[in-house]
Scaffold this motif. Structure first.
Motif, PDB file in Angstrom:
ATOM      1  N   SER A 439       0.841  -1.201   0.000  1.00 21.65           N
ATOM      2  CA  SER A 439       0.000   0.000   0.000  1.00 21.65           C
ATOM      3  C   SER A 439       0.879   1.256   0.000  1.00 21.65           C
ATOM      4  CB  SER A 439      -0.894   0.000   1.246  1.00 21.65           C
ATOM      5  OG  SER A 439      -1.632   1.184   1.348  1.00 21.65           O
ATOM      6  N   PRO A 440       0.519   2.316  -0.719  1.00 20.24           N
ATOM      7  CA  PRO A 440      -0.702   2.513  -1.523  1.00 20.24           C
ATOM      8  C   PRO A 440      -0.494   2.231  -3.018  1.00 20.24           C
ATOM      9  CG  PRO A 440       0.368   4.615  -1.244  1.00 20.24           C
ATOM     10  CD  PRO A 440       1.251   3.599  -0.547  1.00 20.24           C
ATOM     11  N   LYS A 441       0.692   1.728  -3.411  1.00 25.35           N
ATOM     12  CA  LYS A 441       0.983   1.548  -4.845  1.00 25.35           C
ATOM     13  C   LYS A 441       0.370   0.264  -5.404  1.00 25.35           C
ATOM     14  CE  LYS A 441       5.386   4.067  -4.492  1.00 25.35           C
ATOM     15  NZ  LYS A 441       4.896   5.264  -5.176  1.00 25.35           N
ATOM     16  N   TYR A 442       0.360  -0.805  -4.623  1.00 24.04           N
ATOM     17  CA  TYR A 442      -0.195  -2.106  -5.021  1.00 24.04           C
ATOM     18  C   TYR A 442       0.263  -2.542  -6.420  1.00 24.04           C
ATOM     19  CZ  TYR A 442      -3.364  -1.326  -1.063  1.00 24.04           C
ATOM     20  OH  TYR A 442      -3.884  -1.086   0.195  1.00 24.04           O
ATOM     21  N   PRO A 443       1.565  -2.619  -6.661  1.00 27.74           N
ATOM     22  CA  PRO A 443       2.030  -2.987  -8.018  1.00 27.74           C
ATOM     23  C   PRO A 443       1.626  -4.398  -8.423  1.00 27.74           C
ATOM     24  CG  PRO A 443       3.856  -2.971  -6.451  1.00 27.74           C
ATOM     25  CD  PRO A 443       2.691  -2.358  -5.750  1.00 27.74           C
ATOM     26  N   LEU A 444       1.668  -5.348  -7.480  1.00 25.61           N
ATOM     27  CA  LEU A 444       1.270  -6.714  -7.809  1.00 25.61           C
ATOM     28  C   LEU A 444      -0.215  -6.763  -8.169  1.00 25.61           C
ATOM     29  CD1 LEU A 444       1.741  -9.762  -8.001  1.00 25.61           C
ATOM     30  CD2 LEU A 444       1.315  -9.911  -5.525  1.00 25.61           C
ATOM     31  N   GLY A 445      -1.046  -6.117  -7.370  1.00 26.61           N
ATOM     32  CA  GLY A 445      -2.490  -6.149  -7.605  1.00 26.61           C
ATOM     33  C   GLY A 445      -2.871  -5.546  -8.944  1.00 26.61           C
ATOM     34  N   TYR A 446      -2.461  -4.305  -9.190  1.00 26.00           N
ATOM     35  CA  TYR A 446      -2.821  -3.647 -10.442  1.00 26.00           C
ATOM     36  C   TYR A 446      -2.163  -4.314 -11.643  1.00 26.00           C
ATOM     37  CZ  TYR A 446      -4.638   0.176  -7.540  1.00 26.00           C
ATOM     38  OH  TYR A 446      -5.338   0.928  -6.631  1.00 26.00           O
ATOM     39  N   GLY A 447      -0.914  -4.767 -11.478  1.00 27.37           N
ATOM     40  CA  GLY A 447      -0.201  -5.389 -12.587  1.00 27.37           C
ATOM     41  C   GLY A 447      -0.837  -6.695 -13.022  1.00 27.37           C
TER      42      GLY A 447
END
Length: 505
Positions: A439-447
């Motif tokens: 959090s708050p970037k969440y690269p794994l989630g959005y990617g």
């Protein structure tokens, strides 16, 4: 009511089209092959069915989605702290729901075919309502794990059962707009859960319980009360609908038979169970492709649903305001799924209404990856709208597409459950990709959401090409050739494998 052409007249008309070579232009079932039941009397009958069936299924799905996803609202209201959850224990609690939820969907739809749908759905709702209520009194991590597993067991059969039930009442190009209203309940549940959780959070201390516990308890009790009423409130089939007259029932039954997906003839709508009914969907490669396409929804939607309150909190808002800010996001999904579904039924096409929304969701995920969080909270919030606008209509278009192209009835029931079962395994992934540590970037989630949406869009194109190729192959067979090779009973039982059947594209 306008006079209905006899079966022989319809047969002769369709033979003329085949002999004239016009069938080779089909990519699905054209207007010429829709039943002649579009007068005011038939529309009145459909409105009666709409008012009795669709609102009920919609309300039930609101409760279903609410009861499985309200843990996200409870979490930001203090659940993890009060239960002493540490590390990835919260994500594990999300994940364990999906093991029984996915694995039991096919057995559940077999049960659906063996008993009255209202009875089977009543049993499921009573079960998950009781489990949801008990989830409000758990005292630790292991208790929460147990209730989440049992919730998955009890909810497993509802979505495939409700989706199949809709296909037994409506013709092929009437299904998606009805499913869209029913499925939009998922988005409504997300919006409603934010409002409800906001209100219930003020019950902190009532009865000596924390506010988040009341979220589970009150919603669980409501589910039990509604489930107990289904014997009287949920209609089972056109054949047994007591709210219709004999003439209205026969009209529905005949138009469904004539909209069976064949250029001439019919498919068996009341076939009994045979082992081939189980083997046919299990050996259909296109259904496994549909599972991959389904993941384009399941992975983002569960990651989104469970994490969106926390994402908005990370933008600098309080927990209470974050609950309310989830409402517009879900409402955009409602508008998108209903609007695009009405359009899809009007155009009598499915594939593009799967592909293009997935690409919209992918664009949103890509933008959210690029934004330097948390510097631009307004821009982040704006691109969050792309996710529900894209993933909700894609799934309902796919679900309609699957139901349109499976016959006879046992194959459709098991095939739809198989895809929902495999597709929902994506929830195992989706519940573990938005990590608190990122959090708050969440690269794994959005990617990962970006990747699965792109793959799903490509899968829709492959499925379109496969259906078109098979339709062209069947168009090349003359009617006389088909009649010489197959008997009437054989054609009736072949379902969507009949050379007279045409797939919806």
């Amino acid at each position: 009511m306008a006079e209905v052409p006899s079966s022989s007249e319809k047969h002769d008309d369709r033979v003329e089209h085949v002999e004239a070579g016009e069938s080779k232009d089909y990519v699905g079932v054209t207007d010429d092959h829709l039943p002649e039941y579009h007068d005011k009397g038939t529309k009145k009958i459909l409105r009666k069915v709409d008012l009795r069936l669709i609102p009920m299924l919609t309300f039930l799905y609101v409760l279903s989605f609410l009861d499985r996803s309200n843990i996200g609202n409870a979490n930001i209201a203090g659940m993890s702290e009060d239960l002493g959850l540490v590390g990835n224990q919260y994500n594990i609690c999300l994940m364990v729901f999906f093991f029984p939820y996915a694995l039991l969907e096919v057995p559940c739809n077999i049960m659906l075919k063996l008993m009255r749908p209202s009875t089977w759905i009543c049993i499921m709702m009573l079960g998950w309502g009781i489990v949801m209520t008990l989830q409000g009194i758990v005292q630790g991590y292991h208790g929460l794990i147990a209730t989440r597993v049992m919730l998955g067991v009890c909810e497993a059969g509802f979505f495939p059962a409700a989706s199949y039930l809709v296909t037994t009442w409506y013709c092929r190009f009437e299904v998606q707009r009805r499913l869209s209203v029913f499925y939009s309940a998922a988005a409504l549940a997300g919006a409603f859960s934010g409002i409800l959780a906001y209100g219930i959070s003020f019950m902190q201390g009532v009865g000596g319980l924390e506010g988040w516990r009341w979220i589970f308890i009150l919603e669980g009790i409501l589910t039990v009360v509604v489930g107990a009423s289904l014997h009287w409130t949920l209609p089972d089939s056109p054949e047994t609908a007591s709210f219709l007259t004999d003439h209205e029932r026969s009209t529905l039954i005949r138009r469904l038979a004539e909209d069976s997906g064949t250029t001439t003839g019919q498919v068996d709508m009341h076939d009994g169970f045979r082992w081939s009914s189980l083997k046919a969907p299990l050996t259909e490669w296109k259904l496994y492709l549909c599972i991959i396409i389904w993941w384009g929804n399941a992975i983002p939607v569960y990651g989104f649903t469970y994490t969106i309150p926390a994402i908005i909190v990370g933008l600098g808002y309080t927990s209470a305001v974050s609950q309310l800010l989830t409402v517009p996001l879900y409402m955009s999904g409602v508008i998108s799924v209903i609007g695009l579904s009405v359009w899809a039924d009007k155009k009598q096409v499915r594939w593009c209404f799967v592909m293009y929304p997935y690409l919209i969701a992918a664009a949103g995920c890509l933008a959210l990856l690029a934004i330097p969080h948390p510097e631009y909270p307004g821009l982040t919030y704006f691109f969050l709208f792309f996710i529900p606008i894209g993933i909700y209509p894609s799934l309902i278009s796919l679900c309609s597409w699957i139901g349109n192209n499976l016959a006879p009835s046992w194959k459709r029931a098991i095939g739809m459950a198989l895809v929902v079962s495999g597709g929902n395994l994506g929830g195992l992934v989706g519940s573990n990709i938005f990590l608190a540590s990122q959090s708050p970037k969440y690269p794994l989630g959005y990617g990962l959401c970006f990747a699965v949406c792109v793959v799903a869009a490509g899968g829709a194109v492959v499925l379109k090409m496969a259906h078109e190729r098979e339709n062209r192959r069947r168009d090349g067979m003359g009617l006389d050739e088909v009649r010489e090779k197959y008997g009437e009973e054989e054609l009736l039982g072949m379902g969507d494998k009949s050379p007279l059947y045409r797939y919806v594209v």
